[in-house]
Enzyme design. Structure first.
Site, PDB file in Angstrom:
ATOM      1  N   LYS A   1      36.674  14.349  40.201  1.00 55.38           N
ATOM      2  CA  LYS A   1      36.617  15.807  40.085  1.00 55.38           C
ATOM      3  C   LYS A   1      36.999  16.508  41.390  1.00 55.38           C
ATOM      4  O   LYS A   1      37.816  17.436  41.388  1.00 55.38           O
ATOM      5  CB  LYS A   1      35.207  16.200  39.657  1.00 55.38           C
ATOM      6  CG  LYS A   1      34.899  17.679  39.694  1.00 55.38           C
ATOM      7  CD  LYS A   1      33.519  17.960  39.170  1.00 55.38           C
ATOM      8  CE  LYS A   1      32.441  17.286  39.979  1.00 55.38           C
ATOM      9  NZ  LYS A   1      32.269  17.882  41.320  1.00 55.38           N
ATOM     10  N   THR A   2      36.413  16.074  42.503  1.00 57.23           N
ATOM     11  CA  THR A   2      36.689  16.720  43.788  1.00 57.23           C
ATOM     12  C   THR A   2      38.156  16.571  44.159  1.00 57.23           C
ATOM     13  O   THR A   2      38.777  17.493  44.705  1.00 57.23           O
ATOM     14  CB  THR A   2      35.799  16.116  44.901  1.00 57.23           C
ATOM     15  OG1 THR A   2      34.429  16.232  44.511  1.00 57.23           O
ATOM     16  CG2 THR A   2      36.011  16.822  46.216  1.00 57.23           C
TER      17      THR A   2
ATOM     18  N   ARG B   1      25.100   7.317  39.286  1.00 51.91           N
ATOM     19  CA  ARG B   1      25.350   7.152  40.731  1.00 51.91           C
ATOM     20  C   ARG B   1      25.638   5.685  41.056  1.00 51.91           C
ATOM     21  O   ARG B   1      26.147   5.377  42.130  1.00 51.91           O
ATOM     22  CB  ARG B   1      24.136   7.570  41.568  1.00 51.91           C
ATOM     23  CG  ARG B   1      23.617   9.000  41.410  1.00 51.91           C
ATOM     24  CD  ARG B   1      24.671  10.048  41.546  1.00 51.91           C
ATOM     25  NE  ARG B   1      25.183  10.449  40.243  1.00 51.91           N
ATOM     26  CZ  ARG B   1      26.305  11.120  40.048  1.00 51.91           C
ATOM     27  NH1 ARG B   1      27.057  11.448  41.070  1.00 51.91           N
ATOM     28  NH2 ARG B   1      26.708  11.450  38.828  1.00 51.91           N
TER      29      ARG B   1
ATOM     30  N   GLN C   1      25.477  17.056  33.209  1.00 50.80           N
ATOM     31  CA  GLN C   1      24.889  16.966  34.541  1.00 50.80           C
ATOM     32  C   GLN C   1      24.255  18.290  34.975  1.00 50.80           C
ATOM     33  O   GLN C   1      24.082  18.546  36.167  1.00 50.80           O
ATOM     34  CB  GLN C   1      25.945  16.532  35.557  1.00 50.80           C
ATOM     35  CG  GLN C   1      26.510  15.144  35.279  1.00 50.80           C
ATOM     36  CD  GLN C   1      27.474  14.671  36.357  1.00 50.80           C
ATOM     37  OE1 GLN C   1      27.096  14.401  37.489  1.00 50.80           O
ATOM     38  NE2 GLN C   1      28.746  14.564  35.999  1.00 50.80           N
TER      39      GLN C   1
ATOM     40  N   ASP D   1      33.256  24.897  41.279  1.00 54.12           N
ATOM     41  CA  ASP D   1      32.853  23.512  41.028  1.00 54.12           C
ATOM     42  C   ASP D   1      31.403  23.500  40.536  1.00 54.12           C
ATOM     43  O   ASP D   1      30.631  24.399  40.844  1.00 54.12           O
ATOM     44  CB  ASP D   1      32.984  22.711  42.331  1.00 54.12           C
ATOM     45  CG  ASP D   1      32.852  21.216  42.106  1.00 54.12           C
ATOM     46  OD1 ASP D   1      33.065  20.765  40.966  1.00 54.12           O
ATOM     47  OD2 ASP D   1      32.534  20.501  43.065  1.00 54.12           O
ATOM     48  N   GLU D   2      31.042  22.466  39.780  1.00 54.27           N
ATOM     49  CA  GLU D   2      29.679  22.331  39.246  1.00 54.27           C
ATOM     50  C   GLU D   2      29.274  23.591  38.467  1.00 54.27           C
ATOM     51  O   GLU D   2      28.181  24.133  38.621  1.00 54.27           O
ATOM     52  CB  GLU D   2      28.671  22.062  40.381  1.00 54.27           C
ATOM     53  CG  GLU D   2      29.003  20.875  41.265  1.00 54.27           C
ATOM     54  CD  GLU D   2      28.819  19.527  40.574  1.00 54.27           C
ATOM     55  OE1 GLU D   2      28.511  19.517  39.370  1.00 54.27           O
ATOM     56  OE2 GLU D   2      28.990  18.492  41.238  1.00 54.27           O
TER      57      GLU D   2
END
Length: 735
Positions: free
Chosen positions: A103-104, A670, A316, A285-286
């Site tokens: 994503k980043t 994670r 998330q 983002d997020e």
């Protein structure tokens, strides 16, 4: 800038110019060259027509989208979905990004692509939620587009800067202070004590209710308590008093940073228009973690150009307790019916076994956007669940296992992370890891700045920056002890309110009036002199570390601690750590037009848990599941998988249970290679052992060979527990 392309005839109506994908000049030769230039995001080419006339002609949007002005180097290594997201330019965009899907990388590459397509850096703003995430994006972008300075920031920092710029349109001045939750509660506590309010008021509940109201864009003027709500009635009395005190102190709380900007955009059309014209491309983002106020800011800033690109994952969304509204991302397509939706589903982080467990858990949620997690990695080891006797057994077994694997050089300490639902669960782990000589770091970034000695020094700096700061004044007027008692401080506060003075000015006025004894007056004057001296140094752009040195020397703050005393030694170490933080800050560029002190105070005020994480440190990481968001580790332990812990005992409805499940999902995803889950038969709560029930989430794991259930033999000695896995063969394991 010249690009290569195959040339076709220029029709005068300019409806179709040419076709081709531009390529690197070094790879193509002897073809026509077209000079493309960009002005304010509009694209032109230089041409000579059939009569020999030369000039620039605008390339229509529908033609421009057929041309690739993005270098192939920027797209190398991207999969089809990532490439599609990076190349998407105009219009609303929703990128549903599963964990570990890059994503980043997509966000930063898309910014670089916009820059290559002629969008000015000043026309782009990218917003996220943690300083770590913003810093990482900035670093990545500098490698992709050196010397291009795009505004990449957290939401709160972005809003703080807008408030400082447009302070004349808000109730506060440019040099406002940002109060943390403790300082907000302290202010509320003071209001309760000085007003006729019912006894036994829960300050934390009041603060939380006010916070929820602000996150829903409800000001104290608009606040209406629920029918028959005693808490609501109390809040309706305290909320306006609290806001008045914040304004008098020239301060905001965290929620005000967002609320002021939202009201600024909604209430001032010229400012809204100016910012909408400036920020033609907005990336968030997020997005699943945005609240109502952040949603309004995003929608309002993008109303004109509609180039709002949001990235996130409803699975998330884990911050509902602080106002995040999952509906923002779930309803994005209703807000923008023409939005482009791109799914990033290839996971580059975890093994298929980890992803199978994650999918098996999260599929039980209703409020989500269905997607699949496609593994890109080969098969790994099965996921393990362990049932232990109590928290000491759980912690000891984990510590011994980690110590043995490090000794065998299977993994390094930094490859491990241990997650838990609440910080209270870390104590037994800390003791066990120390006993087994396992190095670890406790990730509690906010906690450092909540230590008394650190808060004292920061309060001095805040008072220097904002002399109206009443909370900071009250904190340090007699710290270290200088003989100024509560009665005197009360007189100062009363005079300040009567005469509409700052606490500092009221202190000086009180000394002039001679209504306090000479010794107290002398102490007050010495205190004011310290603030004045530090203020003069600050006005001359003195480094932050030097300002702290002035405070320490002039106040003799460190002299109150005994270097031979263990607790005092820790306090002195904390002061040294703050000085190191200040030195590191001083070595970085401050930025044009910004005060160093302003930026430093903003940085420490808006710190988050994860900002304390040191990736290069070879230690086991201990942190809450919330703090784990955005990180990855080779081996992940999740402890305390019991009813009342995960899910938390404060969950009251299905929506809250779903958020707890999402939190578990975040922890699972994670893990890169190994995932180890544990629960206990009994746990110590406030000195009393209570029998526990295994978390319902454990029953949602796949019932196959990819999940193995282990049991500590120690638990069988004293207890008879019903096994939640009756239909599964348990593998007994000696510790």
């Amino acid at each position: 800038m010249f690009f290569n392309a195959k040339y076709t005839k220029f029709p005068r109506n300019n409806t179709k110019l040419f076709f081709a994908t531009f390529r690197d000049l070094s790879r193509v030769s002897r073809v026509s060259r077209l000079k493309i230039c960009s002005v304010n995001g509009y694209h032109f080419f230089y041409r000579k027509d059939e009569e020999g006339e030369k000039g620039f002609v605008e390339i229509p949007f529908n033609i421009m989208t057929e041309l690739s002005l993005v270098s192939e180097n920027l797209l190398v290594g991207l999969n089809a979905s990532q490439r599609e997201a990076v190349l998407f330019k105009d219009g609303p965009l929703l990128v549903l990004a599963g964990p570990g899907s890059g994503k980043t990388r997509v966000v930063t590459h898309r910014i670089a692509a916009l820059l290559q397509q002629g969008v000015f850096a000043s026309q782009i703003v990218a917003l996220t939620f943690t300083n770590k995430a913003a810093d990482e994006m900035n670093v990545r972008l500098q490698t992709l587009a050196p010397d291009k300075f795009v505004w990449i920031s957290t939401f709160h920092k972005f809003c703080a800067k807008l408030i400082r710029k447009y302070a004349d349109f808000t109730p506060i001045g440019q040099n406002f202070t940002i109060y943390d939750s403790d300082e907000s509660e302290s202010l509320i506590k003071n209001i309760v004590s000085t007003n006729t309010l019912p006894a036994g008021i829960n300050v934390q509940k009041i603060a939380a209710t006010i916070s929820r109201a602000k996150n829903s864009l409800v000001t104290y003027e608009d606040y209406v308590p629920r029918p028959n709500s005693q808490l609501g009635l109390i809040v309706s009395e305290i909320y306006p008093l609290y806001q008045k005190e914040l304004v008098r102190a020239n301060a905001t709380d965290f929620d005000d940073l967002l609320l002021y900007v939202a009201r600024l955009l909604l209430g001032n059309r010229s400012i809204c228009e100016a910012l909408a014209n400036r920020f033609r491309y907005i990336l968030i983002d997020e997005y699943q973690d945005t609240n109502v106020v952040q949603y309004i800011i995003a929608k309002t800033l993008s109303y004109k150009n509609r180039n709002l690109a949001v990235t996130g994952d409803p699975d998330q969304s884990i911050y509902g307790w602080r106002g995040a509204d999952i509906k923002n991302i779930l309803d994005f397509e209703n807000d923008f019916p023409d939005a482009k939706v791109i799914r990033l589903e290839i996971n580059y982080r975890s093994t298929p076994q980890v992803l199978e467990v994650a999918d098996s858990v999260i599929v039980n949620n209703i409020y989500r956007k269905p997607k699949i997690l496609l593994p890109n990695n080969p098969n790994g080891n099965p996921i393990r669940t362990s049932k232990c006797y109590d928290q000491n057994d759980e912690a000891e077994s984990i510590a011994i296992e980690i110590a043995n694997e490090i000794k065998a050089e299977k993994w390094k300490p930094s490859d491990y992370a241990i997650f838990y639902r609440t910080n209270a669960l870390s104590r037994s782990l800390e003791h066990a890891l120390r006993r087994n000589s396992v190095p670890f770091q406790l990730i509690r970034g906010v906690e450092f700045f909540k230590r008394k000695e650190v808060k004292d020094i920061i309060a001095y700096l805040r008072l220097v920056y904002n002399p109206a700061d009443t909370v900071s004044f009250a904190r340090v007027i007699n710290e270290p002890v200088r003989g100024i008692g509560k009665t005197t401080i009360k007189k100062i506060a009363q005079l300040a309110e009567e005469q509409n003075l700052t606490m500092l000015d009221a202190s000086l006025e009180l000394c002039k009036r001679g209504t306090i004894n000479a010794k107290t007056a002398s102490a007050i004057k010495r205190f004011i002199a310290i603030i004045s001296k530090t203020s003069e140094a600050s006005a001359q752009d003195c480094p932050i570390a030097a300002l702290i040195d002035i405070i320490l020397v002039e106040t003799g703050y460190s002299n109150q601690f005994d270097a031979e005393d263990e607790e005092d030694c820790v306090r002195l170490q904390n002061i040294d750590e703050l000085l190191s933080e200040a030195h590191e800050f001083d070595q970085r560029d401050i930025g044009e037009g910004e005060s160093g002190l302003e930026k430093f105070l903003e940085q420490v005020s808006l710190v988050s848990d994860i900002d304390d994480f040191e990736r290069g440190t070879d230690k086991v990481s201990l942190m809450t599941l919330h703090a784990a968001k955005g990180l990855e580790f080779s081996v992940v332990y999740i402890i305390g998988l019991e009813e009342g812990i995960l899910p938390h005992d404060k969950t009251q409805n299905d929506m809250q249970i779903e958020e707890e499940r999402r939190l578990f999902f975040v922890g699972i995803t994670r893990a890169k290679y190994e995932l180890r889950l544990s629960h206990v038969n009994r746990r110590n709560f406030r000195g009393t052992f209570a029998t526990t029930i295994a978390s319902r989430f454990l029953l949602e794991l796949p019932k196959n060979k990819n999940v193995q259930h282990h049991e500590s033999t120690q638990e069988i000695r004293n207890t008879e527990i019903i096994d939640p896995y009756d239909n599964i063969v348990l593998i007994r394991e000696e510790i």
